[in-house]
Scaffold this motif. Structure first.
Motif, short mmCIF file in Angstrom:
data_model
loop_
_atom_site.label_atom_id
_atom_site.label_comp_id
_atom_site.label_asym_id
_atom_site.label_seq_id
_atom_site.Cartn_x
_atom_site.Cartn_y
_atom_site.Cartn_z
N MET A 1 -79.49 -43.03 -10.29
CA MET A 1 -78.32 -43.41 -9.53
C MET A 1 -78.28 -44.92 -9.41
N TYR A 2 -77.10 -45.47 -9.40
CA TYR A 2 -76.90 -46.91 -9.32
C TYR A 2 -75.90 -47.23 -8.22
N LEU A 3 -76.04 -48.39 -7.61
CA LEU A 3 -75.06 -48.89 -6.65
C LEU A 3 -74.40 -50.12 -7.24
N SER A 4 -73.14 -50.29 -7.02
CA SER A 4 -72.46 -51.49 -7.45
C SER A 4 -71.23 -51.70 -6.62
N LYS A 5 -70.80 -52.95 -6.47
CA LYS A 5 -69.56 -53.25 -5.78
C LYS A 5 -68.41 -52.54 -6.46
N ARG A 6 -68.53 -52.27 -7.71
CA ARG A 6 -67.44 -51.65 -8.46
C ARG A 6 -67.48 -50.13 -8.38
N CYS A 7 -68.48 -49.56 -7.73
CA CYS A 7 -68.62 -48.10 -7.68
C CYS A 7 -68.11 -47.56 -6.36
N GLN A 8 -67.47 -46.42 -6.41
CA GLN A 8 -67.03 -45.73 -5.20
C GLN A 8 -68.06 -44.69 -4.78
N SER A 9 -68.94 -44.31 -5.67
CA SER A 9 -69.93 -43.28 -5.40
C SER A 9 -71.29 -43.75 -5.91
N THR A 12 -72.15 -42.82 -9.45
CA THR A 12 -71.45 -43.45 -10.56
C THR A 12 -72.31 -44.55 -11.16
N LEU A 13 -72.39 -44.60 -12.48
CA LEU A 13 -73.13 -45.68 -13.12
C LEU A 13 -72.44 -47.01 -12.87
N ALA A 14 -73.21 -48.03 -12.62
CA ALA A 14 -72.67 -49.35 -12.28
C ALA A 14 -72.52 -50.23 -13.49
N THR A 15 -71.49 -51.03 -13.47
CA THR A 15 -71.40 -52.15 -14.40
C THR A 15 -72.22 -53.26 -13.76
N PRO A 16 -73.18 -53.85 -14.44
CA PRO A 16 -74.01 -54.87 -13.81
C PRO A 16 -73.17 -56.02 -13.25
N TYR A 17 -73.60 -56.50 -12.09
CA TYR A 17 -72.95 -57.63 -11.43
C TYR A 17 -73.17 -58.88 -12.28
N ASN A 18 -72.14 -59.69 -12.43
CA ASN A 18 -72.27 -60.91 -13.22
C ASN A 18 -71.84 -62.11 -12.40
N ASP A 19 -72.69 -63.06 -12.27
CA ASP A 19 -72.43 -64.31 -11.57
C ASP A 19 -73.00 -65.41 -12.44
N GLN A 20 -72.25 -66.49 -12.61
CA GLN A 20 -72.69 -67.58 -13.48
C GLN A 20 -74.06 -68.14 -13.05
N ARG A 28 -80.78 -49.67 -8.62
CA ARG A 28 -81.00 -48.29 -9.05
C ARG A 28 -82.17 -47.73 -8.25
N LEU A 29 -82.30 -46.41 -8.27
CA LEU A 29 -83.43 -45.77 -7.60
C LEU A 29 -84.75 -46.23 -8.23
N THR A 30 -85.76 -46.39 -7.39
CA THR A 30 -87.09 -46.79 -7.85
C THR A 30 -87.70 -45.68 -8.70
N GLN A 31 -88.41 -46.10 -9.74
CA GLN A 31 -89.11 -45.17 -10.62
C GLN A 31 -90.59 -45.57 -10.68
N GLU A 32 -91.42 -44.65 -11.10
CA GLU A 32 -92.86 -44.91 -11.21
C GLU A 32 -93.13 -46.16 -12.06
N ARG A 33 -92.36 -46.37 -13.10
CA ARG A 33 -92.58 -47.51 -13.99
C ARG A 33 -92.37 -48.85 -13.28
N ASP A 34 -91.77 -48.85 -12.09
CA ASP A 34 -91.50 -50.08 -11.33
C ASP A 34 -92.65 -50.49 -10.42
N LEU A 35 -93.66 -49.65 -10.28
CA LEU A 35 -94.68 -49.86 -9.26
C LEU A 35 -95.45 -51.17 -9.41
N ALA A 36 -95.84 -51.55 -10.61
CA ALA A 36 -96.59 -52.80 -10.79
C ALA A 36 -95.74 -54.00 -10.38
N ALA A 37 -94.48 -53.99 -10.74
CA ALA A 37 -93.59 -55.10 -10.37
C ALA A 37 -93.38 -55.14 -8.86
#
Length: 192
Positions: A1-9, A12-20, A28-37
């Motif tokens: 699951m993803y959250l984004s300003k562009r998502c209503q739910s 819904t998959l998010a379009t990544p936020y872009n700022d110069q 996105r939801l945390t996954q096991e692969r994220d633990l070291a970071a």
């Protein structure tokens, strides 16, 4: 699951936020692969807090990866990642209720409507992930609550920058007083 300003739910998959000023990123939801970071982010957070004179909030015994594994299991752990989906820039836990908030001291919440609680928020420095995560949550949820130690200058500054309002003091047994803040979306901004 993803959250984004562009998502209503949240589903819904998010379009990544872009700022110069920063790379594309999204939540996105945390996954096991994220633990070291996440463990690295926790270590950096402890160092930053200690450099600000805050030795109580995050210590060697908290937060731990065991807590993050529970967040994964419960679906409450979130990471902010760069658009490559592998570079973790920030982490937080998001839940529906905090019992301590039922008994706020020295103040009052601005609303009694249902809310989301932000806990264990940490970021890599100099990426803008902290303000990004708060803005993403504000876009998705009309009412947010969070607390932090008075000595956590970085978080206090970030909350102020994101428009959170100080509401009082939350008292945690074994931790003591935490400064409590909320974000309440105004009616005019809910139609955006």
């Amino acid at each position: 699951m993803y959250l984004s300003k562009r998502c209503q739910s949240a589903a819904t998959l998010a379009t990544p936020y872009n700022d110069q000023k920063r790379p594309n990123m999204y939540l996105r939801l945390t996954q096991e692969r994220d633990l070291a970071a996440i463990d690295h982010i926790f270590a950096l957070g402890r160092e930053r807090q200690h450099s600000e004179g805050n030795y109580s909030q995050w210590h060697e015994g908290y937060p731990t990866l065991a807590v993050v594994r529970e967040d994964i299991k419960n679906g409450t752990g979130w990471v902010c990642v760069a658009d490559d989906d592998t570079t973790v820039l920030g982490t937080l836990a998001l839940s529906d209720h905090e019992e301590v908030y039922d008994h706020l001291q020295s103040g009052a919440w601005r609303s009694e409507q249902p809310y989301k609680v932000i806990h264990r928020m940490g970021t890599l420095p100099h990426h803008g992930a902290g303000i990004f995560m708060l803005q993403e949550l504000q876009a998705r949820y009309p009412y947010l609550r969070v607390d932090t130690f008075a000595a956590n200058k970085s978080m206090l500054s970030l909350l102020h920058k994101a428009g959170f309002v100080h509401c009082g003091v939350a008292y945690y047994e074994g931790y003591g007083e935490m400064q409590a803040f909320d974000y309440l979306r105004s009616e005019s901004s809910s139609s955006n």
